[in-house]
Design a protein around this motif. Structure first.
Motif, PDB file in Angstrom:
ATOM      1  N   VAL A 138      27.064 -23.387   4.664  1.00 18.71           N
ATOM      2  CA  VAL A 138      28.154 -22.128   4.535  1.00 18.71           C
ATOM      3  C   VAL A 138      28.893 -21.879   5.988  1.00 18.71           C
ATOM      4  N   GLU A 173      27.970 -15.085  -9.783  1.00 20.51           N
ATOM      5  CA  GLU A 173      27.078 -14.061  -9.588  1.00 20.51           C
ATOM      6  C   GLU A 173      25.507 -14.393  -9.430  1.00 20.51           C
ATOM      7  N   ARG A 174      25.017 -15.217 -10.288  1.00 20.60           N
ATOM      8  CA  ARG A 174      23.573 -15.461 -10.207  1.00 20.60           C
ATOM      9  C   ARG A 174      23.201 -16.993 -10.283  1.00 20.60           C
ATOM     10  N   VAL A 175      22.308 -17.318  -9.650  1.00 15.93           N
ATOM     11  CA  VAL A 175      21.994 -18.836  -9.839  1.00 15.93           C
ATOM     12  C   VAL A 175      20.517 -18.993  -9.636  1.00 15.93           C
ATOM     13  N   THR A 176      20.034 -19.909 -10.612  1.00 15.76           N
ATOM     14  CA  THR A 176      18.745 -20.189 -10.686  1.00 15.76           C
ATOM     15  C   THR A 176      18.480 -21.654 -10.544  1.00 15.76           C
ATOM     16  N   GLU A 189      29.300 -22.571  -1.353  1.00 18.14           N
ATOM     17  CA  GLU A 189      28.400 -21.256  -1.203  1.00 18.14           C
ATOM     18  C   GLU A 189      27.505 -21.399  -2.295  1.00 18.14           C
ATOM     19  N   VAL A 190      28.092 -21.933  -3.489  1.00 19.12           N
ATOM     20  CA  VAL A 190      27.298 -21.728  -4.588  1.00 19.12           C
ATOM     21  C   VAL A 190      26.100 -23.020  -4.584  1.00 19.12           C
ATOM     22  N   ARG A 199      23.285 -21.727  -2.537  1.00 15.88           N
ATOM     23  CA  ARG A 199      22.508 -20.665  -3.084  1.00 15.88           C
ATOM     24  C   ARG A 199      21.416 -21.576  -4.010  1.00 15.88           C
ATOM     25  N   ALA A 200      21.978 -22.465  -4.541  1.00 13.48           N
ATOM     26  CA  ALA A 200      21.015 -23.469  -5.514  1.00 13.48           C
ATOM     27  C   ALA A 200      19.869 -24.074  -4.590  1.00 13.48           C
ATOM     28  N   GLN A 201      20.451 -24.463  -3.446  1.00 12.18           N
ATOM     29  CA  GLN A 201      19.579 -25.137  -2.445  1.00 12.18           C
ATOM     30  C   GLN A 201      18.462 -24.190  -2.408  1.00 12.18           C
ATOM     31  N   ALA A 202      18.646 -22.711  -1.912  1.00 10.98           N
ATOM     32  CA  ALA A 202      17.842 -22.091  -1.442  1.00 10.98           C
ATOM     33  C   ALA A 202      16.917 -21.760  -2.633  1.00 10.98           C
ATOM     34  N   ALA A 203      17.474 -21.433  -3.931  1.00  8.33           N
ATOM     35  CA  ALA A 203      16.646 -21.316  -5.175  1.00  8.33           C
ATOM     36  C   ALA A 203      15.522 -22.508  -5.166  1.00  8.33           C
TER      37      ALA A 203
END
Length: 299
Positions: A103, A196-199, A288-289, A292-296
Motif C-alpha cells: 500500500v 468497507e469490509r473484507v473477509t 488497498e483492498v 486488506r484481503a491478504q491481512a485477513a
C-alpha cells in the motif's frame, strides 16, 4: 486544428506478456512511436528490440530521457519503484496490474504522478475490452445492485497447465489474490462502490474466496484461482439488483486490441484531456483492498 505529435514511448520489461502484447501494440499504434526497451535480461532485451527496430537502453534512466511515456510489463514490486522514478523524470505511465503489492508503494506512486503532473493509466484488460468496458459503465450508471459474484479462475499453475506464464516467480509467490483479484475488482468497484469490509479464506491450491461489503450497501463474493483445472477455468461476473440479473459479456477482442484502447486513454490524459477511470489512484484503491484481503488471510 494542429495535429498533436505522436507520443514517444518506451517499454520496461521483456517477459512473455511484454513480447506478446505490449511491444506489438506500442509498435502498431498510429499515435505512438515505439522508441526503446529496457529489461533486466540484456540478451532478451536485445532480441525484443531487434524484432521491433528500436534501441536497447542499459539503464532505465537512459530510456526515461529519450521518451515522453513508458509502458511497464514487470512484476509489481519492480514496477512500482521504476514507475515512481519514471514519473519523477516527467514520463507518463501505462502500468500493468496490480500497480503494487504494498500500500505504501501504491500511495507513493499516486503522489509521484500528481506532484510531477504526469498521466497514468492501468491496463486492466477487461476494462478496455469494448463490450466489457461498456457493460461496466452501464451497470454503474444503473445502480441499485444488491449483490454480485465473480469467478476469476485461471489454470496457470494447474496440474494440466500449458501456460506460458507458469514460470512467473511473482505469480507463484503472490498467487491468484494478486493476479486475478485485480481483474475482478476492476469490474466490481466501479459498479458497487468502495469496499468497507473484507473477509478472506483459502480454498484448494492458491484459491482464495473473498467476501466484500461495499459502501453502497451491496455485498459481493469472489472466487480467485490460478490452480484450477483447465476444464474448470474461466471468468464470470453476475450482478443482481433492482434492474434484474445481468452478467459480464464474454470477451470478444484479443488483449492487443484492449491494449490499443489503453494507449488511447493515456494519449487523451497526456494531452490534457480527462483522466481515465482506470488511473493510478484507482490502481492504488485496488491494491488497498487486496492488501486488506491478504491481512485477513494471514490473521
Amino acid at each position: 486544428m494542429t495535429t498533436p505529435p505522436p507520443l514517444r514511448i518506451g517499454l520496461l520489461g521483456t517477459g512473455p506478456w511484454a513480447r506478446r502484447v505490449h511491444a506489438p501494440a506500442l509498435a502498431s499504434h498510429p499515435d505512438t512511436v515505439f522508441t526503446g526497451v529496457w529489461g533486466r535480461r540484456p540478451a532478451v532485451a536485445e532480441e525484443l528490440a531487434a524484432r521491433h527496430g528500436v534501441r536497447v537502453h542499459e539503464r532505465p534512466e537512459d530510456l526515461f530521457e529519450a521518451v515522453d511515456a513508458v509502458a511497464l510489463a514487470l512484476p509489481p514490486a519492480v514496477q512500482a519503484d521504476l514507475a515512481v522514478r519514471a514519473a519523477e523524470a516527467g514520463c507518463h505511465l501505462l502500468l500493468d496490474k496490480p500497480v503494487a503489492t504494498d500500500v505504501a508503494q501504491a500511495r507513493k506512486l499516486v503522489e509521484a504522478t500528481e506532484e510531477n503532473g504526469v498521466a497514468g493509466v492501468v491496463f486492466f484488460t477487461v476494462r478496455f475490452g469494448a463490450g466489457e468496458g461498456d457493460w461496466v459503465t452501464e451497470q454503474a450508471a444503473k445502480g441499485g445492485w444488491f449483490t454480485a459474484h465473480a469467478d476469476w479462475l485461471g489454470s496457470v499453475f494447474g496440474v494440466d497447465s500449458d501456460s506460458p506464464y507458469a514460470e512467473s516467480a511473482w505469480r507463484r509467490e503472490k498467487g491468484a489474490l494478486w493476479d486475478t483479484g485485480p481483474h475482478a475488482l476492476s469490474v466490481l468497484l466501479p459498479v458497487l462502490g468502495e469496499v468497507e469490509r473484507v473477509t478472506a479464506v483459502r480454498g484448494p491450491g492458491d484459491t482464495v474466496l473473498l467476501s466484500l461489503g461495499h459502501r453502497s450497501g451491496a455485498a459481493s463474493s469472489l472466487t480467485l484461482s490460478l490452480t484450477a483445472p483447465q476444464a474448470g477455468s474461466g471468468v464470470g461476473v453476475t450482478l443482481r439488483g433492482a434492474a434484474g440479473v445481468t452478467s459480464l459479456p464474454v470477451r470478444q477482442d484479443p488483449p492487443e486490441t484492449a491494449y490499443h484502447r489503453a494507449l488511447d486513454a493515456l494519449l487523451t490524459a497526456a494531452r490534457g484531456g480527462p483522466p481515465h477511470p482506470c488511473d493510478v489512484r484507482f490502481g492504488a484503491q485496488v491494491t488497498e483492498v487486496l492488501a486488506r484481503a491478504q491481512a485477513a488471510l494471514e490473521g
